[in-house]
Write an enzyme that holds these catalytic residues in place. Structure first.
Site, PDB file in Angstrom:
ATOM      1  N   GLU A 441       0.832  -1.231   0.000  1.00 45.39           N
ATOM      2  CA  GLU A 441       0.000   0.000   0.000  1.00 45.39           C
ATOM      3  C   GLU A 441       0.851   1.259   0.000  1.00 45.39           C
ATOM      4  O   GLU A 441       0.494   2.265   0.610  1.00 45.39           O
ATOM      5  CB  GLU A 441      -0.967   0.023   1.196  1.00 45.39           C
ATOM      6  CG  GLU A 441      -1.909  -1.140   1.292  1.00 45.39           C
ATOM      7  CD  GLU A 441      -2.732  -1.368   0.040  1.00 45.39           C
ATOM      8  OE1 GLU A 441      -2.911  -0.432  -0.740  1.00 45.39           O
ATOM      9  OE2 GLU A 441      -3.154  -2.523  -0.156  1.00 45.39           O
ATOM     10  N   GLY A 442       1.974   1.224  -0.692  1.00 41.57           N
ATOM     11  CA  GLY A 442       2.877   2.369  -0.724  1.00 41.57           C
ATOM     12  C   GLY A 442       3.949   2.193   0.325  1.00 41.57           C
ATOM     13  O   GLY A 442       3.676   2.311   1.516  1.00 41.57           O
TER      14      GLY A 442
END
Lengths: 594, 594
Positions: A441-442
């Protein structure tokens, strides 16, 4: 064999005494969430996590997922039955729109439940977790038809969801993606390409899987401006709403990875699969970010969850394991040695983790409440304020809670000594599982850049200014109270450091963005420390206000808060020093020298 | 597939230009170690590590070791041939006594080689590593007969060695051990008991394995005062010196563990096995500590080694992987994206690791030289000084270099993004392997207690006083040089913090030892930071002194030093703040609250 107790009482204390949950009865869904209902939900959820999910955690790690020659995937023994019962309990649609079968309860309760589920069995929790992300994207960007087709099936848990962003050449830089979408005559698209690292990509838990896929429509601009989001179901919904014909999407492989073995991380191949545009053409990234923001908050909660379960097990081990003697006099002269919890080095380790966990839980719930207000409040100014805080703190929660969650799992493992390195103890699995939260997620470096590059300057710095006021007002209000001085004094110092860093960025990073980028990760941690320090201040003030009504646990917990203020908060000065060191030295290093 | 280049040039630079290796030609073994010989040895050793050991690293992880029903153990494919060639190269006895087949070369060269071997293949390196520990113990405590019997076989690599301390109920608290030694009529002992976590405990690399085992002679006092050390060979040496009759010792199980799968971590069962006392009766712990101290230094070097190989691979990946654009203008407009090494967040990560590694290598070699002086110098005062420094810095190197080595492996893994979590990339193996270094040979908490509780007060604080003088003198000598100011200024500040912490202990921990114990780990890191800062000062001064003769690499490396002084050294203030927080809060927490 590791154990887990869901911290239900602590969540109830935070919601009721610290965060004023029941003051929000004007919001949709909150009126139904009476104190009795909230307690019943959390106790039932905690029990499910403890009794049904925790016992499957080690099995999931050892068995992992198996891909068969036909591309089907078998999940670990017991996951299927647990998933069906979890879905039947209504947990997946807990905060979902009642119009489509959701329970419409506050999101903050789902956030609390996500912590319990992850602590008990992180790999399992990612199956419903991804589904909740798909629900969020469809709710906000789906057409009425799409909502009717997919949301009830997703909320009931009959179908599951996934997010398909990453390709081998396009990770953080999603604009490089190559998956194509070619228009079909009927308005649908033929999706062709290959995606990697797809969590819950293929499995045997549900009758259908709804993939949300980023792809570029033929002729769309290169880069991020030409990306669209598509719904690509594994089985195409038939007219009667059931899963119909098999679509041309298949799991090509399961990745062998460090942890979360119970979750199938898949290579997904789209071979002209039929997909439907979700949201606007070429605006797919915006839609995906809806999903991503909720997912980032969820991943931050995973960091806390892993820290919590690791700490619980380390504390239990420290109470039981006997080695050495307490300094001074033996604590238990009747035995050959004292439990290692008598040793200051063990205590400072456990206290640091608990001091983090208790405040991090307050922070995630407070931001969960912001999400409820942002999406449900009828008051535009309340919505704006909540959106600002949610936007500012989401990267902080994702980045800091996962960095610290992993570190805490490692520290908890250290308490076990040699036993911590052995597979059967279970704590090394927590470390391996927790490691992914810093990446997906980043990656956390990206969270820092999102915070410093986007969230900080947005709207003339409105969100960070409001955060300064929030913390500053708390300090002003309470700094005269002697009982709270151990909290307000270090918090004030931390706030000074944070403001100093912000001013330094204004003077040094606006013309020279590398100075902002070089200090972004430190700024994220600095802001996170102040946010956690503030949570401790609020917790202490709440216990103080309860007076005699405060429980023994609530009072004893304040000692973890004091330890946090004494031993963890001084880190703000280190973060400030690193930020003001700037980028000159690191940018001067020749590429070949690294 | 990860790669490895042994940092031979850097070791040569440190030995020659920074540490004055060739000034010690008066010591035994050093006269033979001419500059040409040293370079030839290190280049050959580096090549062996790169070409023979690194390619087996992943195989070792995937295959692991297999125990068969008869208790025999098979090591991973290729380990046997590599081990025989390694032994034939004379590496195991490199620094060993020539009277027993060793090469008599300086220990510091063996320390450098141990780094190379560990970076290339940590699990492999632990087989000869344990043997070197056994050699050290036998050399110092063995009878002439024991030395003649065992040392030549160990140095040649025909036989291997192990250390047997831990039992299920006796880890850190070795005084709780239950393994018994019953005198036989012929002066030998019958050893009975079970040991756990025995690295290299059983394998197929050598024709015999010499176990050094802690046990309690019947009737000896309980606790640490009744422990003796025994030599228990797997095959009892025959009169002609060859491996003779099988002894009653066997591997009962191999532990399933987080990493170092290529090394057999065994449960060893002694069932009346024949053993011979090594050193004095009931003084076994003292003898074991000889081995342990060398082993602790070796484990610290492992921490550095894992940090080094992880950093090399992360830097290579960062130069190759393309995602996003440099801030400002694209670095490579001809491609769709720039290599991620252009990003400040990647650079600060890599620079922090390299800044640590280069100084940590200097520190390990400087302490390796101390070991040479302590054991070989004819000058009693030089020996005392070297022993003091060695004693003071051994726990620091063990504790700090492994804590930071692991953290650095994790940071290097982060540079890989999603790929870092996938098994095939190799970097997640570095993380799993590095994790054990913080635990074995005394968990790092114990290193802090050894430093603060034993090494600091010993001889009226002579060692720490000498360390203050060593660093203080360097600052005084160079603080007027503008070119060195980026090094001397932060070093002076760090030294102030260290002295402040020491004074605080004198005032607060002597009467109240929990204050010392609560701050021990922070003190260890604080001392380590100052030691590394000092190394950077010495490196900078050496490059300065070389002037035009300094290589481009040596000059560019100073930027890592500056980054270290700017971004890592400020941590000393945080450590001081934690130390002076004291133990009151953490000791007040009720046991049940954790």
């Amino acid at each position: 064999m590791p154990s887990y107790r869901a911290p239900v009482d602590h969540v109830l204390f935070l919601l009721t005494d610290v965060l004023g949950f029941h003051r929000h009865a004007n919001l949709p869904g909150f009126a139904e969430a009476t104190p009795e209902t909230v307690e019943a939900i959390l106790r039932e959820g905690g029990r499910f996590a403890e009794e049904r999910l925790a016992p499957l955690n080690r099995i999931g790690d050892v068995e992992g997922c198996t891909r068969h020659d036909d591309g089907s995937v078998t999940t670990p023994a017991g996951f299927g039955a647990a998933y069906r019962d979890y879905a039947a309990g209504g947990w997946i649609g807990l905060a979902g729109d009642p119009e489509y079968g959701g329970q419409g309860l506050p999101y903050v309760l789902a956030a609390a439940m996500n912590e319990f589920v992850t602590s008990a069995n992180m790999a399992f929790g990612m199956y419903p977790g991804l589904t909740q992300g798909a629900i969020a994207a469809l709710t906000l960007h789906g057409s009425d038809d799409q909502k009717r087709t997919y949301l009830p099936k997703l909320m009931s848990g009959e179908w599951a969801g996934t997010m398909n962003l990453t390709e081998p050449q396009a990770g953080t830089d999603v604009g490089l993606l190559r998956t194509r979408a070619t228009p079909n005559a009927d308005g649908s698209f033929a999706i062709t390409g290959s995606k990697i690292y797809i969590s819950s990509g293929e499995h045997d838990l549900t009758e259908n899987i709804v993939h949300l896929v980023l792809a570029r429509i033929d002729g769309a601009p290169e880069g991020t401006k030409g990306i669209s989001l598509f719904v690509v179901p594994k089985f195409i919904p038939a007219a009667d709403g059931t899963a119909g014909a098999r679509n041309a999407v298949a799991c090509g492989a399961i990745e062998a990875k460090m942890g979360i073995h119970g979750n199938a991380t898949c290579v997904m191949n789209y071979d002209g699969a039929t997909g439907w545009l979700l949201g606007e053409r070429d605006k797919g990234l915006r839609a995906m970010f809806t999903m991503m923001n909720e997912a980032r908050l969820g991943v931050g909660i995973q960091g806390l969850a892993m820290s919590e379960v690791a700490a619980q097990n380390a504390a239990a081990y420290a109470r039981e394991r006997r080695q050495g003697r307490a300094l001074g006099a033996p604590a238990d002269p009747s035995a050959a040695a004292d439990p290692i919890i008598v040793h200051p080095d063990i205590r400072r380790t456990l206290a640091a983790i608990r001091g983090f966990n208790l405040a991090a839980r307050a922070l995630t719930l407070s931001v969960g409440l912001d999400a409820d207000i942002a999406f449900r409040s009828p008051d535009a100014s309340a919505r704006e304020q909540a959106e600002d805080r949610l936007g500012l703190l989401t990267p902080v929660i994702k980045g800091m809670l996962t960095d610290c969650g992993f570190e805490n799992a490692v520290a908890a493992q250290q308490v076990f000594g040699g036993a911590g390195y052995i597979a059967g103890t279970g704590v090394e699995q927590f470390v391996r599982d927790a490691r992914i939260t810093m990446i997906y997620e980043g990656a956390n470096g990206i969270q820092g850049l999102d915070l410093v590059g986007r969230k900080l300057p947005r709207d003339g710095g409105r969100a960070i200014t409001a955060f300064f006021a929030e913390v500053g007002d708390f300090v002003s209000e309470h700094e005269g109270e002697a009982a709270l001085a151990p909290f307000t004094r270090p918090l004030k110092k931390g706030l000074d450091d944070l403001q100093g860093a912000t001013v330094w960025f204004m003077a040094n990073a606006m013309m020279k963005p590398v100075n902002g980028a070089a200090g972004a990760s430190d700024y994220l941690h600095l802001l996170g420390l102040v946010a956690l320090g503030h949570m401790w201040g609020r917790i202490a003030a709440a216990v103080q206000a309860k007076g005699e009504a405060a429980t023994e646990t609530e009072k004893a917990d304040l000692l973890f808060g004091r330890a946090f203020m004494e031993r963890t908060m001084p880190e703000t000065a280190l973060r400030l020093a690193r930020i003001t060191a700037g980028a000159d030295t690191i940018m001067a290093i020749p590429e070949g020298a690294f």
